[in-house]
Write a protein that holds these residues in place. Structure first.
Motif, short mmCIF file in Angstrom:
data_model
loop_
_atom_site.label_atom_id
_atom_site.label_comp_id
_atom_site.label_asym_id
_atom_site.label_seq_id
_atom_site.Cartn_x
_atom_site.Cartn_y
_atom_site.Cartn_z
N LEU A 32 0.81 -1.23 0.00
CA LEU A 32 0.00 0.00 0.00
C LEU A 32 0.84 1.28 0.00
N ALA A 33 2.16 1.10 0.00
CA ALA A 33 3.03 2.29 0.00
C ALA A 33 2.77 3.15 -1.24
N GLN A 34 2.50 2.49 -2.38
CA GLN A 34 2.25 3.25 -3.62
C GLN A 34 1.00 4.13 -3.51
N HIS A 35 0.09 3.75 -2.57
CA HIS A 35 -1.12 4.56 -2.37
C HIS A 35 -0.99 5.49 -1.16
N GLU A 36 0.22 5.51 -0.57
CA GLU A 36 0.46 6.37 0.61
C GLU A 36 -0.49 6.03 1.76
N ILE A 37 -0.77 4.75 1.93
CA ILE A 37 -1.60 4.31 3.07
C ILE A 37 -0.68 3.62 4.08
N PRO A 38 -0.44 4.24 5.24
CA PRO A 38 0.43 3.61 6.23
C PRO A 38 -0.28 2.48 6.97
N VAL A 39 0.50 1.44 7.25
CA VAL A 39 -0.03 0.24 7.92
C VAL A 39 0.95 -0.12 9.03
N CYS A 40 0.46 -0.37 10.25
CA CYS A 40 1.39 -0.82 11.29
C CYS A 40 0.71 -1.83 12.21
N VAL A 41 1.52 -2.51 13.01
CA VAL A 41 1.00 -3.40 14.05
C VAL A 41 1.41 -2.84 15.40
N VAL A 42 0.53 -3.04 16.39
CA VAL A 42 0.74 -2.43 17.70
C VAL A 42 0.78 -3.51 18.79
#
Ligand code: NAP
Length: 225
Positions: free
Chosen positions: A165-175
């Protein structure tokens, strides 16, 4: 107004996350499995809260409910199960692994897939999934092996999603929420769910591409996978 979907809103960390996001001015869509919980939360939280009745395993029903909502900025995959206590490697069955993996590992990806068109249209999108310190590969422990393995796999999937999703500038993380006093964590756990929810909400609200693909403690620091 930030629009947020939080799965597992009825109790525990998810319930506190709803409260925190609402008090910060967000509109919250909270997934619940029981009509009674939907009614209770609607009464307590008022018009800025919309309960959505679906089991996160049920793609068709989830998709149907999500079509009814408009824009969305943030997905917080919170719902999860601990699975059987005795699921060590000598006794674990495919059946117990399937349940835990379906809910803890695959459903969060499925939720992300379902809301992706909405997040692509958002000016400040974010996807957070609640993992666990029990996923850390530095631990050799084998109790709750299906849970541990499900969160390891969740981490890998979310890291891959972050890449895609980096190409769509959508950040994703785990917490990593630490050990939290909920039905799952029990009364001896270290952390108050209210404090943890505040920390997780801050991470969600401020998440940018510089933190995408990271494993982040509820207190905000990056940690090892
Ligand atoms: N508590 C801890 O110490 C701890 C530590 C590390 C990670 N975590 C993670 O933090 C997250 C929240 O944990 P918690 O302690 O708040 O747990 P909890 O108090 O047991 O609550 C779990 C929530 O998940 C929902 N849920 C479970 N299966 C679902 C399904 N198939 N579809 C939809 N919703 C479902 C439950 O809904 P119902 O109310 O309908 O059952 C409930 O709202 C989980 O992902 C957990 O693995 C917790």
């Amino acid at each position: 107004m930030r629009k947020v979907l939080i799965t597992g809103a009825a109790r525990g960390i998810g319930y506190q996350l709803c409260k925190t996001a609402l008090s910060d001015g967000a509109h919250v869509y909270g997934s619940v499995r029981m009509q009674d919980d939907a009614d209770r939360l609607q009464r307590e939280f008022g018009d800025d809260f919309t309960p959505l009745l679906f089991d996160i395993r049920d793609r068709e029903n989830a998709a149907e409910k999500l079509i009814q909502i408009g824009e969305l900025d943030t997905l917080i995959n919170n719902a999860g199960i601990i699975g059987p206590d005795d699921s060590d490697t000598a006794t674990a069955t495919l059946e117990t692994f399937s349940d835990v993996f379906e809910i803890n590992t695959f459903a969060p990806l499925q939720m992300a897939q379902l809301v992706l068109p909405k997040l692509k249209a958002s000016d400040h999108p974010a996807i957070l999934s609640i993992s666990s310190q029990m996923s850390w590969m530095g631990y050799a422990k084998s109790d709750h092996i299906s849970y541990r393995a499900s969160k390891v796999a969740l981490n890998k999937i979310m890291q891959g999603l972050a890449t895609d999703l980096a190409q769509h500038e959508i950040p994703v993380c785990v917490v990593d929420p630490g050990w939290v006093r909920t039905d799952m964590g029990g009364e001896d756990a270290d952390n108050d769910p209210t404090d943890v929810a505040k920390g997780i909400w801050k991470i969600a609200r401020d998440l940018t591409m510089s933190k995408s693909g990271k494993f982040i403690r509820w207190t905000g620091e990056e940690r090892d996978y």
